[in-house]
Design an enzyme around this catalytic site. Structure first.
Site, PDB file in Angstrom:
ATOM      1  N   CYS A 107      -0.633  -3.978-102.772  1.00 53.95           N
ATOM      2  CA  CYS A 107      -0.243  -5.388-102.855  1.00 53.95           C
ATOM      3  C   CYS A 107      -0.149  -6.039-101.471  1.00 53.95           C
ATOM      4  O   CYS A 107      -1.162  -6.279-100.839  1.00 53.95           O
ATOM      5  CB  CYS A 107       1.061  -5.504-103.650  1.00 53.95           C
ATOM      6  SG  CYS A 107       1.389  -7.200-104.158  1.00 53.95           S
ATOM      7  N   HIS A 166      -0.218  -2.840-108.757  1.00 49.14           N
ATOM      8  CA  HIS A 166       0.859  -1.873-108.487  1.00 49.14           C
ATOM      9  C   HIS A 166       0.642  -0.581-109.281  1.00 49.14           C
ATOM     10  O   HIS A 166       1.045  -0.509-110.444  1.00 49.14           O
ATOM     11  CB  HIS A 166       2.216  -2.475-108.857  1.00 49.14           C
ATOM     12  CG  HIS A 166       2.667  -3.515-107.886  1.00 49.14           C
ATOM     13  ND1 HIS A 166       3.368  -3.215-106.748  1.00 49.14           N
ATOM     14  CD2 HIS A 166       2.463  -4.851-107.865  1.00 49.14           C
ATOM     15  CE1 HIS A 166       3.607  -4.320-106.068  1.00 49.14           C
ATOM     16  NE2 HIS A 166       3.066  -5.329-106.727  1.00 49.14           N
ATOM     17  N   GLU A 206       2.246   2.054-109.069  1.00 51.76           N
ATOM     18  CA  GLU A 206       3.519   2.777-109.276  1.00 51.76           C
ATOM     19  C   GLU A 206       4.235   2.372-110.556  1.00 51.76           C
ATOM     20  O   GLU A 206       5.134   3.082-111.002  1.00 51.76           O
ATOM     21  CB  GLU A 206       4.438   2.587-108.060  1.00 51.76           C
ATOM     22  CG  GLU A 206       4.982   1.173-107.828  1.00 51.76           C
ATOM     23  CD  GLU A 206       4.050   0.256-107.049  1.00 51.76           C
ATOM     24  OE1 GLU A 206       2.821   0.493-107.078  1.00 51.76           O
ATOM     25  OE2 GLU A 206       4.526  -0.720-106.455  1.00 51.76           O
ATOM     26  N   SER A 258      34.286  16.424-105.959  1.00 50.08           N
ATOM     27  CA  SER A 258      34.865  15.402-106.837  1.00 50.08           C
ATOM     28  C   SER A 258      34.757  15.798-108.299  1.00 50.08           C
ATOM     29  O   SER A 258      35.281  15.121-109.169  1.00 50.08           O
ATOM     30  CB  SER A 258      34.105  14.089-106.637  1.00 50.08           C
ATOM     31  OG  SER A 258      32.785  14.233-107.132  1.00 50.08           O
ATOM     32  N   GLY A 259      34.023  16.887-108.576  1.00 46.96           N
ATOM     33  CA  GLY A 259      33.744  17.216-109.968  1.00 46.96           C
ATOM     34  C   GLY A 259      32.429  16.599-110.414  1.00 46.96           C
ATOM     35  O   GLY A 259      31.910  16.921-111.469  1.00 46.96           O
ATOM     36  N   GLY A 260      31.871  15.703-109.601  1.00 50.09           N
ATOM     37  CA  GLY A 260      30.603  15.050-109.930  1.00 50.09           C
ATOM     38  C   GLY A 260      29.407  15.916-109.544  1.00 50.09           C
ATOM     39  O   GLY A 260      29.556  16.938-108.877  1.00 50.09           O
ATOM     40  N   VAL A 261      28.219  15.466-109.984  1.00 47.89           N
ATOM     41  CA  VAL A 261      27.005  16.262-109.790  1.00 47.89           C
ATOM     42  C   VAL A 261      26.681  16.426-108.301  1.00 47.89           C
ATOM     43  O   VAL A 261      26.384  17.531-107.839  1.00 47.89           O
ATOM     44  CB  VAL A 261      25.806  15.561-110.475  1.00 47.89           C
ATOM     45  CG1 VAL A 261      24.557  16.397-110.372  1.00 47.89           C
ATOM     46  CG2 VAL A 261      26.113  15.256-111.914  1.00 47.89           C
ATOM     47  N   ASP A 262      26.737  15.325-107.541  1.00 48.08           N
ATOM     48  CA  ASP A 262      26.236  15.371-106.167  1.00 48.08           C
ATOM     49  C   ASP A 262      27.048  16.325-105.299  1.00 48.08           C
ATOM     50  O   ASP A 262      26.491  17.180-104.602  1.00 48.08           O
ATOM     51  CB  ASP A 262      26.243  13.971-105.527  1.00 48.08           C
ATOM     52  CG  ASP A 262      25.425  12.975-106.333  1.00 48.08           C
ATOM     53  OD1 ASP A 262      24.612  13.422-107.160  1.00 48.08           O
ATOM     54  OD2 ASP A 262      25.603  11.765-106.139  1.00 48.08           O
ATOM     55  N   SER A 263      28.381  16.185-105.334  1.00 50.73           N
ATOM     56  CA  SER A 263      29.174  17.049-104.450  1.00 50.73           C
ATOM     57  C   SER A 263      29.093  18.501-104.917  1.00 50.73           C
ATOM     58  O   SER A 263      29.092  19.424-104.097  1.00 50.73           O
ATOM     59  CB  SER A 263      30.620  16.564-104.358  1.00 50.73           C
ATOM     60  OG  SER A 263      31.273  16.638-105.596  1.00 50.73           O
TER      61      SER A 263
END
Ligand code: XMP
Length: 533
Positions: free
Chosen positions: A79, A166, A168, A220-225
């Site tokens: 583009c 595009h 994508e 934190s109990g979250g996925v990332d940490s």
């Protein structure tokens, strides 16, 4: 080192999507603002120029010097990128007269490696106000649409390919194959970037970077940490100490069950029960922003006190992921602010620790894939996002132990029901989610929980009249929330089946003392937000 493709961002909303598409074909890529071109070493196999909200004819439009790239690396220009090459290399770009927005039928005009295995006619997605009136020097048209003659061209004698559509976006039917042709056939990438290869190279990098030093990480109990901790643990074992703070605002049994899972995984984790401190900080506070600030401040104090007890720590591990890192280019120029990670924002500077972020190159669904490849249980990996201030912003107004207890019970009934109910036929997993029903690791059946991006119960500060048996009641109302989203920026409410809602409503009213009414939140974001505070 990993081979990669560099994407130069000219500010298009779709730039991250180009990155996602490449990762889907196991090609590693990095996105940089157009005016911060990185050193292009031997690991760089090719470069992609993104779209932009600018017109190349605008005096303020991005105009980077591409002399170190064009003709020297395989180059795909999308583009604005395609128009920029035309504009700066002897062609011309004018405002378009015909409509160039939406679906268009692309016809291939001449053979090109970009179009290998793609039918002569296929649908593409256009979105631009300008058009290339005249091609740059030494260019050949390789595809056109009914309205756009120069829809795609290549530069003779160079590996430079330009498309005005595009590839994508999903609506470009063979777009993924064009990106794959560029990355694998033209750039010669091997396409071997997988969760397992990421883990191997990440662990080796972490070992080299950290050496014999000690690292602290807030879980934190979250996925990332969680995934960040397991990767660090794999690399440096007992040199990692994790701190998991119970702020008293977690879900029912969350602190004990998550702490036990962390210990099962062999993590060296200190659980800090600080609920009372948080409740003290929240006393008399009812304004949502003041509540967030009080919770954030208390978290930093508690974390800092614990961290100081750990001797010889010189690194702070963080679960920052790629969308937090990418510097997006705003219409007014590149933004210099990098979004601060919710869970660590504001940790005191005087902690004087170096930062290590093992996930800073991954998108959320890739973090989940890596987590699964590391053998982390579904109950941790498939978790919905949960805000740092926890139930503190789901009890509206002033928080009290009584209201938290009611909310916890109602929330547990709702979340368990979502986890145990198979999704209706035809429902799809939420972005990056897997089917987790009936299993703790690997694939199971698709549950309602798996199809939802985020769900929870809210306790508005509302009591209403009801009747139970012969008795008049005056008790709390709770609201159920369930949304689908990809990044939390926009969200749609989920059309949960009526019989499911009826069952959950019954169970909550029968079992949770203090609740006599259940509502379902049917607001999307915008104009509502996901959390009520
Ligand atoms: P909203 O309510 O703004 O939420 O639509 C979008 C996403 O962000 C989460 N959220 C937070 N996360 N600290 C956090 O760590 C916060 O203060 C916070 N506020 C909202 C929310 O749960 C949703 O996923």
């Amino acid at each position: 080192m990993t081979e990669k493709i560099v994407i130069l961002d000219f500010g298009s909303q779709l730039t991250q999507l180009i990155g996602r598409r490449l990762r889907e074909i196991n090609v590693y890529c990095e996105i940089y603002p157009y005016n911060k071109i990185p050193a292009l070493d031997e690991n760089v196999k090719g470069v992609i120029l993104s779209g932009s909200p600018f017109s190349v004819r605008d005096p303020k439009a991005p105009n980077p010097d591409l002399s170190a790239i064009k003709g020297k690396f395989p180059l795909l220009c999308i583009c604005y990128g395609a128009q920029y090459i035309a504009h700066t290399c002897g062609g011309s770009v004018n405002p378009s007269l015909a409509r160039e927005y939406g679906r268009a039928m692309l016809s291939i005009k001449s053979e090109s490696p970009l179009f290998a295995d793609i039918p002569q006619k296929s649908q593409v997605w256009m979105s631009h106000g300008d058009t290339i009136a005249q091609l740059p020097t030494n260019a050949t048209v390789i595809a056109s649409t009914d309205d756009v003659e120069n829809a795609a061209y290549q530069i003779d004698g160079e590996q430079t390919y330009c498309v005005q559509f595009h590839p994508e976006v999903f609506h470009s039917t063979y777009g993924h194959l064009m990106l794959s042709n560029f990355a694998l056939k033209i750039c010669g990438c091997s396409g071997d970037w997988t969760a397992d290869s990421f883990i191997d190279s990440c662990v080796a990098d972490l070992k080299a970077k950290i050496g014999n030093d000690n690292v602290i990480l807030g879980l934190s109990g979250g996925v990332d940490s969680t995934v960040a901790a397991v990767l660090l643990h794999k690399a440096i074992g007992s040199q990692l100490t994790c701190i998991f703070v119970d702020n008293g605002l977690l879900r029912k049994d969350e602190f004990s069950s998550v702490l036990a899972s962390y210990k099962d995984m062999g993590l060296n984790v200190i659980g800090v029960e600080a609920g009372k401190r948080f409740m003290d900080a929240l006393k008399g506070v009812s304004d949502p922003e003041q509540k967030r600030k009080a919770i954030g401040r208390t978290f930093i104090e508690v974390f800092d006190t614990e961290a100081k007890k750990i001797k010889n720590a010189s690194w702070l591990g963080q679960g920052t992921i790629y969308p937090d890192v990418i510097e997006s280019v705003s219409v007014n120029g590149p933004s210099s602010t990098i979004k601060s990670h919710h869970n660590v924002g504001g940790l005191p500077e005087e902690m004087n620790l170096k930062i290590v972020e093992p996930l800073r190159t991954l998108f959320k669904d890739e973090v989940r894939r890596v987590g699964r490849a590391l053998g982390i249980k579904n109950s941790l990996i498939s978790r919905h996002p949960f805000p740092g201030p926890g139930l503190g912003i789901r009890v509206l107004g002033e928080v009290s132990e009584e209201k938290l207890a009611i909310l916890r019970e109602a929330d547990a009934i709702y979340i368990n029901a979502l986890r145990n109910t198979p999704a209706p036929e035809g429902w799809q997993p939420a972005s990056g989610a897997a089917a987790t029903g009936g299993t703790e690791t690997g694939e199971g059946y698709l549950t309602l929980y798996d199809t939802i991006w985020q769900a929870g119960v809210i306790l508005p500060n509302v009591k209403s009249v009801g009747v139970m048996g012969d008795e008049r009641t005056f008790e709390y109302t709770v609201a159920l929330r369930a949304v689908v989203s990809t990044d939390g920026m926009t969200a749609d409410w989920v059309h949960l089946p009526y019989d499911f809602l009826a069952k959950v409503s019954n169970e909550i009213i029968n079992k949770v003392k203090g609740v006599n009414r259940v509502c379902y939140d049917i607001s999307s974001k915008p104009p509502a937000t996901i959390e009520w505070e």
